[in-house]
Design an enzyme around this catalytic site. Structure first.
Site, PDB file in Angstrom:
ATOM      1  N   CYS A 161      41.531  42.486  70.816  1.00 57.97           N
ATOM      2  CA  CYS A 161      42.883  42.070  71.231  1.00 57.97           C
ATOM      3  C   CYS A 161      43.948  42.985  70.639  1.00 57.97           C
ATOM      4  CB  CYS A 161      43.211  40.656  70.753  1.00 57.97           C
ATOM      5  SG  CYS A 161      42.157  39.363  71.377  1.00 57.97           S
ATOM      6  N   LYS A 185      31.333  45.935  79.454  1.00 57.52           N
ATOM      7  CA  LYS A 185      30.351  46.989  79.230  1.00 57.52           C
ATOM      8  C   LYS A 185      28.999  46.377  78.894  1.00 57.52           C
ATOM      9  CE  LYS A 185      32.420  50.640  76.836  1.00 57.52           C
ATOM     10  NZ  LYS A 185      32.478  51.461  75.670  1.00 57.52           N
TER      11      LYS A 185
END
Ligand code: MSP
Length: 483
Positions: free
Chosen positions: A130, A301
């Site tokens: 974040c 990913k």
């Protein structure tokens, strides 16, 4: 001349772009094109967010110097412009020491001179994903719910920005829509977030903990927090803090910031706080779009489900990708991508819908020398007028999907018009009359599609060539070959 300044978030260049990044650029592109069509002076800004821990780590994993890593990765993001036919005017990189850094120094100094920056001892939990400190209450099983990783325990001396001081003012600007947040549900989310209490925020890290960033003015031992750095792109690109601030004077405040729902808080609370402290006007509107999932899952990913906008555009064309992301993904909520759904939309709406209507009309009218461009059927005129009104209204609300649905409704109307009038059977003057209306319909479809599917729109216009008195109708190639 009216001016219009539209921005997107600047993407983290830790990995190549995916269709989520593409979605936001495409949405902003539609608006930029629409306002250019209205002869406004448009500045459409995008860029790359190149500092911070996330990028630093990605560079190390790739075995590259951070600067070289971001130089290469930024190029991939820039390539979206060509691949998706985006019309941005500027691409700002936060590692640009000439264009970006002076603005960050300037806003920092203004905030500091206003007494809003102060050094404090700090202890907290930092989530690299974040790039933000986390409240322990936000964690689930001691992990960040967004990134499913345990935040790092941090104890250090930081500069703090007294954001809490501005909470009341920010709240009232949002409530009154002076700072408009769209959709309404997100506005309410932000208001209740503010209501729960806004804390001061840490806005720097010691250099030995994070070397990859912009040093604080007059204190090189501290590196400016990546969000303070990144948010400033919206004014650095306009020359704020430099000798040539003409564009800043002309275009600031922004008309619309496009952002994803995950970063709305940074834009709706921290950014206004910074601007208020620095004595600068606030943006007019922030539009927060939803997320695109892949087969119902978050793109990541680790799941190996990242969808490349380049591969899609290569296979189906830029306009097909633009169409899917604008039509299938409701701008207000999350939307989903699967290649199967993509093909369905492609064949159904583009090949059979728009492509087929266009081919029918052009085949019927081809070579006819009596056709002019106007509607002599009041129903046709009425339908076009209604559609244009709906599209305008939907775009004002950022409802791209509904705007497109209205245009497709006009296409169905056109198809139906062909079926009813049967120009191939009709005798004159009925035949010409039908064709005149159909060409007029097609022209209006192309006109309405211009901001959404610019290449397709141009192709259609290319088939309707205006000469002195009449039109020359040339049937072009197939717009969307079936897959
Ligand atoms: N660098 C920050 C933004 C700084 S703006 C001053 C950042 N970068 S990001 O690369 O993670 O995201 C860039 C934009 O893409 C954000 O608006 C984000 O919401 C959006 N998206 C990222 N993934 C997305 C989807 N899967 N779907 C739709 N948009 C998504 O945040």
């Amino acid at each position: 001349m009216e001016k219009f300044f539209v921005t997107t978030a600047i993407d983290y260049v830790n990995a190549p772009p995916h269709i989520g990044h593409a979605l936001e650029k495409i949405q902003a592109d539609v608006l930029a094109r629409l306002h250019r069509q209205k002869s406004e002076e448009v500045f459409f800004l995008t860029g790359a967010d190149e500092h911070g821990t996330k990028i630093f780590k990605a560079a190390r994993e790739a075995g590259k110097e951070p600067q070289r890593f971001v130089d290469e990765m930024s190029e991939k993001f820039k390539e979206l412009k060509q691949a998706l036919n985006l019309s941005w005017d500027d691409f700002l990189r936060t590692t640009d020491k000439n264009r970006h850094w002076p603005a960050v120094f300037e806003i920092w100094k203004r905030i500091r001179n206003n007494g809003d920056i102060e050094k404090r001892k700090y202890q907290g939990l930092y989530c690299v994903g974040c790039e933000a400190f986390k409240n322990p209450k936000e964690l689930v099983d001691a992990k960040c719910p967004e990134h499913l990783t345990e935040p790092e325990q941090i104890e250090e001396e930081n500069y703090f920005f007294k954001l809490s001081k501005y909470a009341g003012e920010i709240e009232s600007r949002i409530k009154s829509d002076e700072l408009k947040i769209i959709p309404e549900s997100r506005k309410n989310e932000i208001l209740s977030f503010i209501n729960r209490g806004v804390n001061d925020i840490s806005v720097s890290r010691p250099k030995e903990k994070l070397a990859w960033g912009i040093p604080a003015p007059d204190d090189e031992s501290q590196i400016i927090y990546v969000w303070i750095d990144a948010l400033t792109n919206y004014i650095s690109a306009l020359g704020f803090g430099s000798k040539d601030a003409k564009n800043f004077e002309k275009f600031w405040p922004a008309d619309v910031h496009f952002v994803g729902k995950d970063i709305l808080r940074f834009h709706a609370v921290i950014w206004p706080g910074m601007l208020l402290s620095a004595g600068l006007p606030l943006p007019k509107t922030i539009f927060a779009h939803g997320f695109i999932t892949v087969g119902g899952q978050k793109m990541s990913k680790s799941l190996g489900n990242i969808v490349s906008p380049f591969e899609l555009a290569e296979k189906y064309g830029a306009d097909a990708v633009r169409y899917y992301l604008l039509r299938e993904v409701s701008a207000y909520e999350d939307g989903d991508f699967t290649e199967e759904k993509f093909k369905e939309r492609y064949n159904g709406d583009l090949a059979n819908g728009l492509g087929n209507f266009c081919a029918r009309v052009l085949t019927l009218a081809q070579g006819d020398t009596n056709i002019q461009t106007y509607a002599n059927d009041t129903n046709v005129n009425k339908k076009i007028k209604e559609t244009t009104e709906v599209v305008d209204k939907k775009l004002e609300e950022f409802k791209f999907n509904e705007a497109l649905a209205a245009i497709w409704d006009l296409i169905s109307f056109g198809d139906n018009y062909v079926n009813i009038t049967e120009p191939w059977h009709a005798v004159e003057p009925g035949r010409t009359r039908a064709l005149v209306n159909l060409i007029y319909l097609l022209e209006n479809v192309a006109q309405l599609l211009m901001p959404f599917l610019p290449q397709t729109s141009e192709k259609i216009f290319g088939s309707i060539v205006k000469t002195d008195k009449t039109l020359q109708i040339k049937k072009g190639g197939i717009l969307f070959p079936r897959v």
